[in-house]
Design a protein around this motif. Structure first.
Motif, PDB file in Angstrom:
ATOM      1  N   ARG A 221       0.821  -1.210   0.000  1.00 54.35           N
ATOM      2  CA  ARG A 221       0.000   0.000   0.000  1.00 54.35           C
ATOM      3  C   ARG A 221       0.858   1.264   0.000  1.00 54.35           C
ATOM      4  O   ARG A 221       0.585   2.217  -0.738  1.00 54.35           O
ATOM      5  CB  ARG A 221      -0.935  -0.011   1.218  1.00 54.35           C
ATOM      6  CG  ARG A 221      -2.123  -0.939   1.021  1.00 54.35           C
ATOM      7  CD  ARG A 221      -2.971  -1.064   2.269  1.00 54.35           C
ATOM      8  NE  ARG A 221      -4.271  -1.671   1.925  1.00 54.35           N
ATOM      9  CZ  ARG A 221      -5.043  -2.298   2.776  1.00 54.35           C
ATOM     10  NH1 ARG A 221      -4.686  -2.415   4.047  1.00 54.35           N
ATOM     11  NH2 ARG A 221      -6.204  -2.810   2.385  1.00 54.35           N
ATOM     12  N   LEU A 222       1.900   1.265   0.797  1.00 54.84           N
ATOM     13  CA  LEU A 222       2.748   2.455   0.879  1.00 54.84           C
ATOM     14  C   LEU A 222       3.587   2.629  -0.388  1.00 54.84           C
ATOM     15  O   LEU A 222       3.808   3.755  -0.842  1.00 54.84           O
ATOM     16  CB  LEU A 222       3.647   2.364   2.114  1.00 54.84           C
ATOM     17  CG  LEU A 222       2.899   2.440   3.447  1.00 54.84           C
ATOM     18  CD1 LEU A 222       3.848   2.200   4.612  1.00 54.84           C
ATOM     19  CD2 LEU A 222       2.178   3.769   3.607  1.00 54.84           C
ATOM     20  N   ALA A 225       1.264   4.067  -2.865  1.00 59.84           N
ATOM     21  CA  ALA A 225       1.031   5.472  -2.552  1.00 59.84           C
ATOM     22  C   ALA A 225       2.185   6.335  -3.061  1.00 59.84           C
ATOM     23  O   ALA A 225       1.965   7.433  -3.598  1.00 59.84           O
ATOM     24  CB  ALA A 225       0.877   5.645  -1.039  1.00 59.84           C
ATOM     25  N   VAL A 236      -3.380  13.970  -1.286  1.00 60.97           N
ATOM     26  CA  VAL A 236      -2.943  13.002  -0.281  1.00 60.97           C
ATOM     27  C   VAL A 236      -4.149  12.236   0.271  1.00 60.97           C
ATOM     28  O   VAL A 236      -4.088  11.024   0.478  1.00 60.97           O
ATOM     29  CB  VAL A 236      -2.176  13.715   0.860  1.00 60.97           C
ATOM     30  CG1 VAL A 236      -1.918  12.749   2.022  1.00 60.97           C
ATOM     31  CG2 VAL A 236      -0.860  14.273   0.340  1.00 60.97           C
ATOM     32  N   SER A 240      -4.616   8.245  -0.008  1.00 62.74           N
ATOM     33  CA  SER A 240      -4.824   7.470   1.204  1.00 62.74           C
ATOM     34  C   SER A 240      -5.996   6.508   1.043  1.00 62.74           C
ATOM     35  O   SER A 240      -5.905   5.326   1.388  1.00 62.74           O
ATOM     36  CB  SER A 240      -5.082   8.423   2.375  1.00 62.74           C
ATOM     37  OG  SER A 240      -5.497   7.717   3.524  1.00 62.74           O
ATOM     38  N   LYS A 241      -7.081   6.990   0.483  1.00 59.56           N
ATOM     39  CA  LYS A 241      -8.271   6.153   0.270  1.00 59.56           C
ATOM     40  C   LYS A 241      -8.014   5.081  -0.780  1.00 59.56           C
ATOM     41  O   LYS A 241      -8.411   3.925  -0.607  1.00 59.56           O
ATOM     42  CB  LYS A 241      -9.441   7.035  -0.157  1.00 59.56           C
ATOM     43  CG  LYS A 241     -10.732   6.275  -0.395  1.00 59.56           C
ATOM     44  CD  LYS A 241     -11.859   7.209  -0.818  1.00 59.56           C
ATOM     45  CE  LYS A 241     -13.136   6.444  -1.095  1.00 59.56           C
ATOM     46  NZ  LYS A 241     -14.243   7.338  -1.526  1.00 59.56           N
ATOM     47  N   TYR A 245      -6.413   3.096   3.132  1.00 63.16           N
ATOM     48  CA  TYR A 245      -6.387   3.681   4.476  1.00 63.16           C
ATOM     49  C   TYR A 245      -7.671   4.469   4.722  1.00 63.16           C
ATOM     50  O   TYR A 245      -8.000   5.373   3.963  1.00 63.16           O
ATOM     51  CB  TYR A 245      -5.181   4.606   4.646  1.00 63.16           C
ATOM     52  CG  TYR A 245      -3.882   3.867   4.869  1.00 63.16           C
ATOM     53  CD1 TYR A 245      -3.441   3.571   6.158  1.00 63.16           C
ATOM     54  CD2 TYR A 245      -3.098   3.459   3.797  1.00 63.16           C
ATOM     55  CE1 TYR A 245      -2.256   2.888   6.366  1.00 63.16           C
ATOM     56  CE2 TYR A 245      -1.907   2.772   3.990  1.00 63.16           C
ATOM     57  CZ  TYR A 245      -1.491   2.493   5.286  1.00 63.16           C
ATOM     58  OH  TYR A 245      -0.317   1.803   5.490  1.00 63.16           O
ATOM     59  N   VAL A 248      -6.597   9.438   7.064  1.00 61.88           N
ATOM     60  CA  VAL A 248      -5.490  10.137   6.404  1.00 61.88           C
ATOM     61  C   VAL A 248      -4.317  10.311   7.361  1.00 61.88           C
ATOM     62  O   VAL A 248      -3.155  10.147   6.975  1.00 61.88           O
ATOM     63  CB  VAL A 248      -5.955  11.518   5.876  1.00 61.88           C
ATOM     64  CG1 VAL A 248      -4.791  12.270   5.237  1.00 61.88           C
ATOM     65  CG2 VAL A 248      -7.082  11.352   4.868  1.00 61.88           C
ATOM     66  N   PHE A 251      -2.418   7.157   7.579  1.00 67.42           N
ATOM     67  CA  PHE A 251      -1.645   6.975   6.345  1.00 67.42           C
ATOM     68  C   PHE A 251      -0.366   7.811   6.371  1.00 67.42           C
ATOM     69  O   PHE A 251       0.718   7.313   6.054  1.00 67.42           O
ATOM     70  CB  PHE A 251      -2.500   7.360   5.136  1.00 67.42           C
ATOM     71  CG  PHE A 251      -1.717   7.578   3.878  1.00 67.42           C
ATOM     72  CD1 PHE A 251      -1.056   6.529   3.260  1.00 67.42           C
ATOM     73  CD2 PHE A 251      -1.629   8.843   3.301  1.00 67.42           C
ATOM     74  CE1 PHE A 251      -0.320   6.717   2.091  1.00 67.42           C
ATOM     75  CE2 PHE A 251      -0.911   9.049   2.143  1.00 67.42           C
ATOM     76  CZ  PHE A 251      -0.247   7.988   1.540  1.00 67.42           C
ATOM     77  N   ILE A 252      -0.485   9.086   6.776  1.00 63.96           N
ATOM     78  CA  ILE A 252       0.688   9.968   6.810  1.00 63.96           C
ATOM     79  C   ILE A 252       1.731   9.435   7.792  1.00 63.96           C
ATOM     80  O   ILE A 252       2.934   9.427   7.514  1.00 63.96           O
ATOM     81  CB  ILE A 252       0.266  11.405   7.187  1.00 63.96           C
ATOM     82  CG1 ILE A 252      -0.587  12.002   6.062  1.00 63.96           C
ATOM     83  CG2 ILE A 252       1.487  12.282   7.451  1.00 63.96           C
ATOM     84  CD1 ILE A 252      -1.188  13.363   6.399  1.00 63.96           C
ATOM     85  N   PHE A 255       3.370   6.344   6.249  1.00 64.22           N
ATOM     86  CA  PHE A 255       4.236   6.745   5.134  1.00 64.22           C
ATOM     87  C   PHE A 255       5.553   7.308   5.675  1.00 64.22           C
ATOM     88  O   PHE A 255       6.632   6.968   5.182  1.00 64.22           O
ATOM     89  CB  PHE A 255       3.533   7.790   4.271  1.00 64.22           C
ATOM     90  CG  PHE A 255       4.225   8.076   2.963  1.00 64.22           C
ATOM     91  CD1 PHE A 255       3.850   7.405   1.805  1.00 64.22           C
ATOM     92  CD2 PHE A 255       5.252   9.014   2.886  1.00 64.22           C
ATOM     93  CE1 PHE A 255       4.490   7.657   0.590  1.00 64.22           C
ATOM     94  CE2 PHE A 255       5.896   9.270   1.687  1.00 64.22           C
ATOM     95  CZ  PHE A 255       5.512   8.598   0.537  1.00 64.22           C
TER      96      PHE A 255
END
Length: 293
Positions: A221-222, A225, A236, A240-241, A245, A248, A251-252, A255
């Motif tokens: 996933r990352l 992204a 962003v 994320s979606k 994730y 958000v 996710f941040i 990441f």
């Protein structure tokens, strides 16, 4: 006219046998693997209108078929395979089939997320200096027919055997995860896909990949992204979606933990690097041109 039957060579006969065992019913047979449909017809049929949503690989093991897209007809058989682009409405006709030698074929619709990832990987590897200023990409054809060689035939056979074998299906689980990143996947979901208990699947998955299913999925996933950030077309929150994730902020945080910077900082750094490369390429072109003025 070329007959739609291959001689009994290694690979060709194996493909007929594999599809015959999967196509237990007349017409379309689904459920073996997401996006995979195996067809069986005992007489010529059609033309009928059909539709696909994603890039599709179409291979005939026995018989012949015609597909008409946008007024152009494409014929394919055991010697030639067909590739269709996404979101197509077309006519299909079975040209050669009989009770003794039924028409057998497969269509594999490739998940759009995987297509986008491969396209992104290819674009990422191109050097800006080799692009002509203002050059536009060539339009993608709706369909194309190519010769079916032994290498592709071997890949298709290995895939079909893997999806039918419980022990081999665990190797394909990472491919399924990659193609469904936006979905809330659980270990139980993945275990059910390969007909194993959650504990047995997790153990075997670690044996194959060296990581737990959760860790492997998070890295996928990352990484995806990061590719979407490089494209620079999405916010962003949207990225994320799209990679699965729900939060958000989570996710941040994830990441930053993997790449050492926030998504926004990563995008800014890559955009600056890309701009510098473009400037260098422009300076190189100017210098080269000055030698001839």
């Amino acid at each position: 006219m070329t007959s739609g039957y291959l001689p009994s060579t290694i690979g060709a006969g194996d493909l007929v046998a594999e599809l015959a065992s999967m196509a237990t019913e007349a017409g379309a047979n689904t459920g073996v693997w997401p996006g995979l449909t195996v067809y069986r017809f005992t007489a010529p049929a059609g033309p009928t209108w059909e539709e696909i949503q994603s890039l599709s690989l179409c291979i005939v093991a026995q018989g012949r078929k015609a597909v008409t897209v946008g007024g152009e007809t494409y014929l394919y058989d055991p010697f030639r395979y067909l590739v269709l682009s996404s979101h197509l409405h077309f006519q299909a006709e079975i040209l050669e089939a009989s009770l003794g030698r039924p028409f057998l074929s497969l269509v594999l619709q490739i998940d759009p997320a995987l297509v986008r990832q491969v396209s992104s990987d290819m674009l990422e590897r191109r050097t800006t200096a080799f692009r002509s200023p203002g050059a536009e990409a060539r339009p993608t054809p709706s369909a194309c027919v190519s010769a079916l060689d032994q290498e592709l035939l071997g890949v298709v056979l290995r895939f079909l055997r893997a999806v039918r074998d419980t022990a081999d299906r665990r190797v394909l689980a990472p491919l399924y995860m990659r193609a469904h990143l936006s979905e809330p996947l659980t270990v139980a979901d993945l275990a059910d896909l390969v007909s194993l208990s959650p504990s047995a699947f997790a153990h075997l998955f670690r044996d194959v990949t060296g990581r737990s299913p959760y860790q492997f999925l998070k890295e996928l996933r990352l990484d995806r992204a990061r590719e979407l950030l490089v494209d620079g077309n999405l916010t962003v929150a949207r990225i994320s979606k799209d990679v699965g994730y729900a939060s958000v902020s989570h996710f941040i945080s994830e990441f930053r933990g993997r790449f050492g910077v926030t998504p926004r900082a990563y995008y800014d750094a890559h955009a600056l690097h890309r701009e510098l490369d473009t400037q260098r390429a422009g300076m190189g072109n100017t210098s080269a041109g000055s030698r001839y003025t």
